[in-house]
Design a protein around this motif. Structure first.
Motif, PDB file in Angstrom:
ATOM      1  N   UNK A 114      46.362  67.718  45.386  1.00 48.04           N
ATOM      2  CA  UNK A 114      45.638  67.395  44.157  1.00 48.04           C
ATOM      3  C   UNK A 114      44.462  68.327  43.929  1.00 48.04           C
ATOM      4  N   UNK A 115      43.836  68.790  45.012  1.00 49.86           N
ATOM      5  CA  UNK A 115      42.647  69.629  44.866  1.00 49.86           C
ATOM      6  C   UNK A 115      42.979  70.926  44.136  1.00 49.86           C
ATOM      7  N   UNK A 116      44.210  71.420  44.276  1.00 51.98           N
ATOM      8  CA  UNK A 116      44.617  72.631  43.569  1.00 51.98           C
ATOM      9  C   UNK A 116      44.721  72.362  42.068  1.00 51.98           C
ATOM     10  N   UNK A 117      45.262  71.203  41.715  1.00 48.45           N
ATOM     11  CA  UNK A 117      45.443  70.857  40.307  1.00 48.45           C
ATOM     12  C   UNK A 117      44.122  70.693  39.568  1.00 48.45           C
ATOM     13  N   UNK A 118      43.084  70.214  40.270  1.00 44.58           N
ATOM     14  CA  UNK A 118      41.802  69.959  39.607  1.00 44.58           C
ATOM     15  C   UNK A 118      40.770  71.055  39.870  1.00 44.58           C
ATOM     16  N   UNK A 119      41.195  72.120  40.572  1.00 45.69           N
ATOM     17  CA  UNK A 119      40.244  73.140  41.019  1.00 45.69           C
ATOM     18  C   UNK A 119      39.442  73.750  39.883  1.00 45.69           C
ATOM     19  N   UNK A 120      40.072  73.954  38.725  1.00 42.66           N
ATOM     20  CA  UNK A 120      39.358  74.602  37.621  1.00 42.66           C
ATOM     21  C   UNK A 120      38.228  73.743  37.067  1.00 42.66           C
TER      22      UNK A 120
END
Length: 212
Positions: A114-120
């Motif tokens: 999930x951290x990749x999906x919300x990184x921006x």
């Protein structure tokens, strides 16, 4: 009782880790709570949050304190009556706290995609870390970055701080287990010394302000 680990950072800074395997009833019977803490506990809808709250009190007892030594200021930041600096975090199966003479912050995060999906939403220039790394390593680094920004906010706790626009983490490798960060907010720049480690499937970050 599953006291998990004690990390001696320096002579006056110690991190304590608790792995939560007990039931709510076991934890509740093992701690003493003041009335305000009991009311806060009763107001929690999730048993996971309740257990994390109680495990923090177990760690306090491990360190020679009790819930009666702990209080929170108007911004929700924890303090100890004897002036020792404290920071607290909880995530799923673990609770952690750090005690120090420095203005210190700690954060614990479960590593997940999930951290990749919300990184921006929280990382900008740190995306350079993605280059030449596979997705697993990228996820591990992003989790460190997220934890650093959470911990910086726990130290400064100022309204208006944006993780993406005001807190910057300098490049690092997971093997380094340390880096630095910068808070650039309201015309003030503050540097932080950052340390991190991995505990099972979690990433633990702690940091403190550098001296001017």
């Amino acid at each position: 009782m599953p006291f998990y680990k004690k990390i001696e950072i320096d002579s006056k800074t110690t991190t304590l880790v608790w792995k939560i395997t007990e039931t709510f009833s076991d934890l509740f019977q093992a701690v003493s709570l003041k009335d305000t803490s009991l009311a806060r506990l009763e107001g929690m809808k999730s048993e996971s949050h309740q257990n994390g709250f109680l495990a923090v009190r177990m760690l306090l007892q491990q360190a020679g304190y009790t819930d009666f030594d702990l209080f929170y200021d108007a911004f929700g930041k924890p303090h100890l009556k004897d002036g020792t600096r404290i920071s607290i975090s909880h995530s799923h199966d673990f609770s952690v706290l750090v005690l120090s003479d420095k203005n210190i912050g700690i954060d614990l995060e479960l590593r997940r995609e999930l951290v990749i999906k919300i990184a921006r939403k929280f990382a900008a220039e740190e995306f350079v870390f993605q280059a030449e790394h596979d997705s697993t390593d990228f996820m591990r680094k992003l989790t460190v970055i997220w934890g650093v920004k959470e911990a910086v906010f726990k130290v400064r706790n100022e309204v208006g701080i944006s993780f993406k626009d005001h807190v910057f983490v300098r490049p690092f490798e997971i093997e380094d287990k340390k880096t630095t960060a910068l808070l650039d907010f309201n015309g003030v720049k503050q540097e932080f010394i950052v340390y991190f480690t991995e505990i099972e499937s979690y990433t633990l970050v702690w940091l403190w302000e550098t001296q001017e």
